[in-house]
Design a protein around this motif. Structure first.
Motif, short mmCIF file in Angstrom:
data_model
loop_
_atom_site.label_atom_id
_atom_site.label_comp_id
_atom_site.label_asym_id
_atom_site.label_seq_id
_atom_site.Cartn_x
_atom_site.Cartn_y
_atom_site.Cartn_z
N ALA A 1 0.67 -1.57 0.48
CA ALA A 1 0.15 -0.41 0.35
C ALA A 1 0.94 1.29 -0.15
N HIS A 2 1.97 1.56 0.87
CA HIS A 2 2.31 2.71 1.15
C HIS A 2 3.24 2.54 -1.14
N VAL A 3 3.96 1.75 -1.48
CA VAL A 3 3.52 2.01 -2.87
C VAL A 3 2.81 1.93 -3.95
N HIS A 4 2.12 1.79 -3.98
CA HIS A 4 0.81 2.83 -3.73
C HIS A 4 0.29 3.84 -3.71
N ASP A 5 0.53 3.92 -2.13
CA ASP A 5 0.62 6.60 -2.23
C ASP A 5 1.63 6.28 -3.03
N GLU A 6 3.04 6.43 -2.92
CA GLU A 6 4.22 6.55 -3.52
C GLU A 6 3.76 7.26 -4.96
N LEU A 7 3.54 6.19 -5.46
CA LEU A 7 4.32 6.11 -6.97
C LEU A 7 3.01 5.78 -7.50
N GLY A 8 1.68 5.26 -7.83
CA GLY A 8 0.24 5.21 -7.93
C GLY A 8 0.55 4.28 -9.57
N ASP A 9 -0.30 4.59 -10.55
CA ASP A 9 -0.53 4.39 -11.50
C ASP A 9 0.93 4.12 -12.56
N ALA A 10 1.93 5.16 -11.78
CA ALA A 10 3.69 4.65 -12.68
C ALA A 10 4.38 3.42 -12.84
N VAL A 11 3.69 2.38 -11.71
CA VAL A 11 4.41 1.05 -11.67
C VAL A 11 3.32 -0.03 -12.33
N GLY A 12 4.20 -0.82 -13.49
CA GLY A 12 2.48 -0.87 -14.05
C GLY A 12 1.92 -2.48 -13.41
N LEU A 13 2.93 -2.71 -11.73
CA LEU A 13 2.57 -4.04 -11.16
C LEU A 13 2.76 -3.65 -10.49
N ILE A 14 2.55 -3.71 -8.47
CA ILE A 14 2.48 -4.07 -7.38
C ILE A 14 2.73 -5.75 -7.20
N LEU A 15 4.15 -6.03 -6.54
CA LEU A 15 3.57 -7.21 -6.18
C LEU A 15 3.65 -7.33 -4.62
N ASP A 16 2.96 -7.66 -4.47
CA ASP A 16 2.14 -7.83 -2.78
C ASP A 16 2.68 -9.14 -1.50
N GLY A 17 3.56 -8.72 -0.91
CA GLY A 17 4.38 -9.74 -0.62
C GLY A 17 4.72 -9.36 0.78
N GLY A 18 2.94 -8.74 1.79
CA GLY A 18 3.11 -8.76 3.36
C GLY A 18 3.94 -7.97 3.62
N ARG A 19 4.14 -7.76 4.70
CA ARG A 19 5.51 -6.13 5.11
C ARG A 19 6.52 -6.97 5.44
N CYS A 20 7.65 -6.24 4.42
CA CYS A 20 8.98 -6.27 4.73
C CYS A 20 8.82 -7.09 6.00
N PRO A 21 10.34 -7.40 6.54
CA PRO A 21 10.63 -8.50 7.57
C PRO A 21 11.74 -8.09 8.83
N VAL A 22 12.89 -7.23 7.28
CA VAL A 22 14.09 -6.19 8.28
C VAL A 22 13.39 -5.04 8.42
N GLY A 23 12.74 -4.27 7.29
CA GLY A 23 12.02 -2.98 7.17
C GLY A 23 13.31 -2.01 7.44
N ILE A 24 14.66 -1.60 7.28
CA ILE A 24 15.52 -0.81 6.56
C ILE A 24 16.31 -1.38 5.47
#
Length: 347
Positions: free
Chosen positions: A157-180
């Motif tokens: 959801a963060h990717v969509h909020d930031e970049l919207g339609d500029a991305v052809g596809l967002i693969l959703d793998g849940g929250r990143c486990p390391v985070g930085i």
């Protein structure tokens, strides 16, 4: 894994067509393009608003692809790859002749890693099986999938909020486990010199020393001494749009009270328990261990940035080696946040 085989096949097709695909790694979500296609790489820079001289990290399906992208690979690179790949370690090596300057920011070095997230690996391996894009190089360039300098995304959801339609596809793998973001280690210094740690991350200097027998030199800033430019090395980065101030634990309650008395709205990011007096408009309390804190840091900063406050107060973290990577991100976030010149609070 939320994204199915059909979505991975679709992502492969988009990448082969020169389009952008966002995908999760164990660190943050990346904005991916075929790393051997300069036109596709240019779309990354355009979508992010990223300066063209800032190099990108190339993600590989396995360490066996290393020599397609690098030359004069030292023995320690293979040792580190065996120890930490797949995983959150980026190696800076001399670039192979076929590597485009669009990837390297015009430098003679390139950043490479094999990510540990199962969805990222599935995508990279599917891309390699499908021919690996331009010239069969099988690399996907993928900086963080956000506007340049802003908070890195750790959820789809963060990717969509930031970049919207500029991305052809967002693969959703849940929250990143390391985070930085990944540790970046420069292996281009001359023989006899130690490698240089250009960005701290989950893989620590001591862990690197345990593998190669040498403690890396820690480069605290982007020096003009031949040190390669790398992702996330600017003094201001990972920043919210709301001004952000780091405050010692001892002065945090006082800082909140002063803002309340001046009728300014504040949000608080902390790891200690705060008095429940309602003075802060929004509060996020993160785990008190460095790994747990890192895992939730960017999502918490995004939440607080949306809270419509005048200032985000961040409780300083322990000044110990275990917290070095988190401390680096918080310093850069504070330097890049949208200051209004009136946010000075006693520390």
């Amino acid at each position: 894994m939320p994204s199915d085989v059909h979505e991975i096949d679709r992502a492969v097709g988009l990448l082969q067509a020169g389009e952008l695909v966002a995908f999760p790694t164990e660190t943050v979500y990346g904005l991916g393009a075929d790393a051997a296609n300069p036109t596709a790489v240019g779309r990354i820079f355009a979508a992010k608003g990223r300066p063209a001289d800032h190099p990108l990290i190339v993600h590989l399906p396995a360490d066996g692809y290393l020599d397609r992208w690098a030359r004069e690979i030292p023995a320690v690179a293979w040792e580190l790859a065996e120890a930490f790949w797949p995983g959150p370690l980026t190696l800076i090596l001399k670039r192979a002749p076929a590597v485009s300057s669009a990837i390297t920011g015009g430098q003679d070095s390139v950043g490479l890693r094999v990510p540990a997230h199962p969805l990222a690996l599935a995508l990279l391996r599917a891309y390699a099986r499908a021919g690996g894009g331009v010239d069969g190089m099988s690399g996907i360039a993928a900086p963080s999938a956000n506007r340049f300098g802003r908070i890195s995304p750790t959820e789809a959801a963060h990717v969509h909020d930031e970049l919207g339609d500029a991305v052809g596809l967002i693969l959703d793998g849940g929250r990143c486990p390391v985070g930085i973001e990944s540790t970046i280690l420069d292996l281009t210094p001359a023989a006899g010199l130690p490698p240089r740690l250009l960005r701290p991350g989950r893989v620590t200097p001591e862990q690197i020393r345990m593998v190669i027998g040498v403690l890396p030199e820690i480069v605290g800033h982007q020096a003009d001494d031949g040190t390669p430019r790398v992702s996330g090395s600017l003094a201001a980065h990972y920043a919210p749009t709301t001004p952000l101030l780091l405050v010692t634990p001892e002065r945090l309650a006082e800082a909140i009270e002063r803002l309340r008395c001046s009728r300014r709205r504040c949000a608080v990011l902390c790891h200690s328990e705060l008095p429940d007096d309602g003075a802060a408009l929004a509060v996020r309390r993160l785990p008190s261990d460095p790994r747990g804190y890192a895992r939730t840091l960017y999502a918490a900063l995004r939440d607080l940035d949306r809270a419509a406050t005048d200032l985000i107060l961040v409780e300083e973290i322990p000044a110990t080696p275990a917290w070095a990577a988190v401390a680096d991100r918080l310093r850069r976030a504070a330097a890049g946040a949208g200051r209004n010149g009136e946010a000075a609070t006693p520390r």
